[in-house]
Design a protein around this motif. Structure first.
Motif, mmCIF file in Angstrom:
data_model
loop_
_atom_site.group_PDB
_atom_site.id
_atom_site.type_symbol
_atom_site.label_atom_id
_atom_site.label_comp_id
_atom_site.label_asym_id
_atom_site.label_seq_id
_atom_site.Cartn_x
_atom_site.Cartn_y
_atom_site.Cartn_z
ATOM 1 N N ARG A 65 14.873 12.658 -7.371
ATOM 2 C CA ARG A 65 14.202 12.592 -8.687
ATOM 3 C C ARG A 65 14.975 13.431 -9.709
ATOM 4 O O ARG A 65 14.892 13.191 -10.905
ATOM 5 C CB ARG A 65 12.729 13.048 -8.570
ATOM 6 C CG ARG A 65 11.960 12.971 -9.883
ATOM 7 C CD ARG A 65 10.451 12.909 -9.708
ATOM 8 N NE ARG A 65 9.906 13.876 -8.782
ATOM 9 C CZ ARG A 65 9.785 15.182 -9.013
ATOM 10 N NH1 ARG A 65 10.167 15.678 -10.179
ATOM 11 N NH2 ARG A 65 9.297 15.989 -8.098
ATOM 12 N N ASN A 71 18.602 14.378 -9.161
ATOM 13 C CA ASN A 71 19.974 13.874 -9.232
ATOM 14 C C ASN A 71 20.334 13.164 -7.919
ATOM 15 O O ASN A 71 19.697 13.367 -6.886
ATOM 16 C CB ASN A 71 20.975 15.000 -9.539
ATOM 17 C CG ASN A 71 20.805 16.226 -8.650
ATOM 18 O OD1 ASN A 71 20.194 16.159 -7.587
ATOM 19 N ND2 ASN A 71 21.361 17.340 -9.067
ATOM 20 N N LEU A 93 23.465 7.699 -9.330
ATOM 21 C CA LEU A 93 23.052 7.864 -10.731
ATOM 22 C C LEU A 93 24.134 8.604 -11.515
ATOM 23 O O LEU A 93 24.446 8.258 -12.657
ATOM 24 C CB LEU A 93 21.727 8.643 -10.812
ATOM 25 C CG LEU A 93 20.447 7.813 -10.653
ATOM 26 C CD1 LEU A 93 20.387 7.106 -9.318
ATOM 27 C CD2 LEU A 93 19.211 8.659 -10.862
ATOM 28 N N GLU A 147 26.208 7.283 -14.687
ATOM 29 C CA GLU A 147 26.130 7.995 -15.976
ATOM 30 C C GLU A 147 27.527 8.307 -16.509
ATOM 31 O O GLU A 147 27.799 8.151 -17.698
ATOM 32 C CB GLU A 147 25.282 9.269 -15.812
ATOM 33 C CG GLU A 147 23.791 8.918 -15.721
ATOM 34 C CD GLU A 147 22.907 10.035 -15.191
ATOM 35 O OE1 GLU A 147 23.446 11.081 -14.751
ATOM 36 O OE2 GLU A 147 21.671 9.853 -15.194
ATOM 37 N N ALA A 197 21.689 9.561 -19.383
ATOM 38 C CA ALA A 197 20.664 9.630 -18.328
ATOM 39 C C ALA A 197 20.217 8.207 -18.046
ATOM 40 O O ALA A 197 19.957 7.443 -18.993
ATOM 41 C CB ALA A 197 19.476 10.472 -18.806
ATOM 42 N N PHE A 215 17.580 5.399 -16.314
ATOM 43 C CA PHE A 215 16.122 5.322 -16.138
ATOM 44 C C PHE A 215 15.727 4.050 -15.396
ATOM 45 O O PHE A 215 16.498 3.100 -15.294
ATOM 46 C CB PHE A 215 15.451 5.313 -17.522
ATOM 47 C CG PHE A 215 15.544 6.621 -18.248
ATOM 48 C CD1 PHE A 215 14.535 7.562 -18.132
ATOM 49 C CD2 PHE A 215 16.650 6.915 -19.030
ATOM 50 C CE1 PHE A 215 14.617 8.771 -18.799
ATOM 51 C CE2 PHE A 215 16.742 8.123 -19.703
ATOM 52 C CZ PHE A 215 15.720 9.063 -19.585
ATOM 53 N N SER A 216 14.464 4.035 -14.981
ATOM 54 C CA SER A 216 13.941 2.906 -14.207
ATOM 55 C C SER A 216 13.702 1.661 -15.049
ATOM 56 O O SER A 216 13.387 0.606 -14.498
ATOM 57 C CB SER A 216 12.645 3.324 -13.519
ATOM 58 O OG SER A 216 11.748 3.831 -14.492
ATOM 59 N N LYS A 243 16.652 14.924 -19.754
ATOM 60 C CA LYS A 243 16.631 14.906 -18.276
ATOM 61 C C LYS A 243 15.489 15.737 -17.714
ATOM 62 O O LYS A 243 14.963 15.433 -16.640
ATOM 63 C CB LYS A 243 17.978 15.350 -17.702
ATOM 64 C CG LYS A 243 19.003 14.207 -17.707
ATOM 65 C CD LYS A 243 20.192 14.501 -16.817
ATOM 66 C CE LYS A 243 21.129 13.289 -16.807
ATOM 67 N NZ LYS A 243 22.435 13.593 -16.222
ATOM 68 N N ARG A 247 12.674 13.434 -17.782
ATOM 69 C CA ARG A 247 12.860 12.392 -16.772
ATOM 70 C C ARG A 247 12.479 12.917 -15.399
ATOM 71 O O ARG A 247 11.811 12.237 -14.608
ATOM 72 C CB ARG A 247 14.322 11.922 -16.779
ATOM 73 C CG ARG A 247 14.596 10.784 -15.815
ATOM 74 C CD ARG A 247 16.057 10.386 -15.764
ATOM 75 N NE ARG A 247 16.877 11.379 -15.073
ATOM 76 C CZ ARG A 247 18.140 11.183 -14.692
ATOM 77 N NH1 ARG A 247 18.745 10.035 -14.979
ATOM 78 N NH2 ARG A 247 18.825 12.124 -14.065
ATOM 79 N N THR A 248 12.891 14.169 -15.114
ATOM 80 C CA THR A 248 12.570 14.770 -13.816
ATOM 81 C C THR A 248 11.066 14.913 -13.633
ATOM 82 O O THR A 248 10.521 14.608 -12.568
ATOM 83 C CB THR A 248 13.225 16.173 -13.732
ATOM 84 O OG1 THR A 248 14.624 15.990 -13.664
ATOM 85 C CG2 THR A 248 12.761 16.948 -12.513
ATOM 86 N N MET A 308 13.287 8.277 -13.459
ATOM 87 C CA MET A 308 14.719 8.038 -13.174
ATOM 88 C C MET A 308 14.922 6.686 -12.473
ATOM 89 O O MET A 308 13.989 6.094 -11.927
ATOM 90 C CB MET A 308 15.267 9.172 -12.294
ATOM 91 C CG MET A 308 14.776 9.169 -10.878
ATOM 92 S SD MET A 308 13.023 9.530 -10.764
ATOM 93 C CE MET A 308 12.640 8.785 -9.207
#
Ligand SMILES: Cc1ncc(COP(=O)(O)O)c(C=O)c1O
Length: 402
Positions: free
Chosen positions: A58, A60, A64, A68, A81, A83-84, A240, A243-244, A249
């Protein structure tokens, strides 16, 4: 797009990165775990010679991170970053960068989901939103920013989608950036329709670039993903973190699929753009078509001037109005296509056709749809990489049935 950010010796000589299908990463020592967490949560300053350290997927994950690094290249961004979904990139970035009590000013139309976020969700969370018509002069953005400041809810972000989905209207990125920066606001640009090849908002003064990677970046109608790009200060330290904590992510397998897609992005997008130009020119001459909205047909005037300043290609999304402007006529066309698929989404290898008024933009009330140029007889066509003669033949037989 084939090698940057990855060395085969990291993975048994494998020419492609494997899928790091793992939720967590084993620390060599407790001290190392403590160190990695201190960097991830910004508790300690990292010596650039030390790695960020892999912790938990979740936060890193190698797939991903490689993705990036490759995304940074197209837009010359310091950081990105993934994302889903595109909506995850857009909503997470706005929540990370705009606090309740400050406002977002956006150009309309935008994709229907973004419109819902702007019109209902953000205001419900104490973030007022206002909009200017796509293509508005900078004075119009300036006027609304002043009104927002006077109302005690200063503008924190100007958000553009240019070209706008589905009308393809262009908004001047550099001019909107100047207004935003004069008011201490950020400029965010959804670059889904022309990026990453034909428009580079960061070079024009934008602070944040957003993508639905589900579209041209993914290109195969098999991934839902999104990307946010900008300075390291915005992306690494703010976006980020949200996002976390929101858990928006991308997953490792989808990141791997996108890495594969990026290898052919330039070839696919170039081919689709050439097809779209041929189809737009053909549609513009068809007796049953009232008008065609495609940047590649702009001749002169303010829209052409914006195009010349900020775009290097017209993309592959065309909208057109039927002369018989009824929903029934539009549906007759949609029900008659054979090669072109009746489906929402865009930027895929296969051509996709849909009806914005009742599908992608149906959450926008009818009156607002009319104001922003979405009509009952409007068709949106995302042109793919099939042979252009086959696509024209399909459209010709479908238009015969209108
Ligand atoms: C311009 C634009 N931005 C964002 C989105 C949302 O992307 P996603 O469906 O990947 O969440 C879309 C989806 O159609 C879009 O067209």
């Amino acid at each position: 797009m084939m090698s940057h950010g990855y060395e085969p010796e990291w993975s048994e000589g494998s020419i492609k990165p494997p899928v790091f299908q793992t939720s967590t990463f084993v620390f060599r020592s407790a001290e190392e775990g403590k160190e990695y967490f201190s960097y991830a949560y910004g508790l300690a300053e990292r010596d650039p010679a030390r790695p960020m350290g892999l912790i938990y997927s979740r936060l890193n994950n190698p797939n991903l991170e490689i993705l990036e690094q490759r995304m940074n290249l197209w837009d010359e961004a310091e950081a990105s970053a993934v994302f889903s979904s595109g909506m995850a990139a857009i909503s997470t970035s706005i929540l990370a960068l705009v606090s309740p009590g400050t406002a977002v000013l956006y150009s309309r139309p935008v994709y229907g989901g973004t419109d819902l976020l702007m019109e209902s969700i953000l205001p419900g969370m104490g973030i007022p939103t206002r909009h200017c018509p796509a293509g508005a002069e900078p004075e119009e953005f300036e006027r609304v920013c002043r009104e927002l400041a006077l109302a005690g809810t200063p503008c924190r972000m100007i958000y553009l989608e240019t070209p706008a989905n589905p009308t393809n209207i262009l908004t001047d990125i550099a001019a909107a950036g100047e207004v935003a920066h004069r008011h201490g606001a950020l400029l965010a640009v959804d670059n889904t329709l022309l990026g990453p090849l034909y428009q580079h908002p960061l070079q024009l003064g934008a602070d944040l670039v957003l993508y639905s990677a589900t579209k041209f970046l993914g290109g195969h109608s098999d991934v839902v993903a999104g990307v946010a790009l900008g300075s390291a200060a915005l992306i690494e330290q703010k976006v980020k973190l949200f996002r976390t904590i929101l858990g928006t992510m991308l997953d490792p397998h989808s990141a791997w699929l996108l890495l594969r897609s990026l290898e052919t992005a330039k070839l696919r997008i170039t081919c689709a753009r050439k097809n779209a130009q041929a189809i737009a020119e053909w549609l513009a001459k068809h007796p049953k078509v009232e008008r065609v909205l495609y940047p590649g047909l702009l001749v002169d005037g303010p829209q052409r001037a914006i195009y010349d300043r900020q775009c290097s290609g017209a993309g592959a999304l065309i909208s057109f109005d039927l002369r018989d402007g009824s929903e029934a006529a539009a549906f007759r066309l949609l029900n008659a296509v054979q090669l072109i698929r009746l489906a929402v989404s865009l930027g895929a290898n296969e051509s996709l056709i849909e009806h914005p008024a009742t599908m992608t933009h149906s959450d926008i009330p009818c009156e607002a749809q009319r104001e922003i140029g979405i009509t009952a007889g409007m068709i949106r066509l995302s042109v793919g990489i099939e042979h252009p003669d086959d696509l024209i033949r399909d459209l010709a037989q479908a238009l015969d049935r209108v």
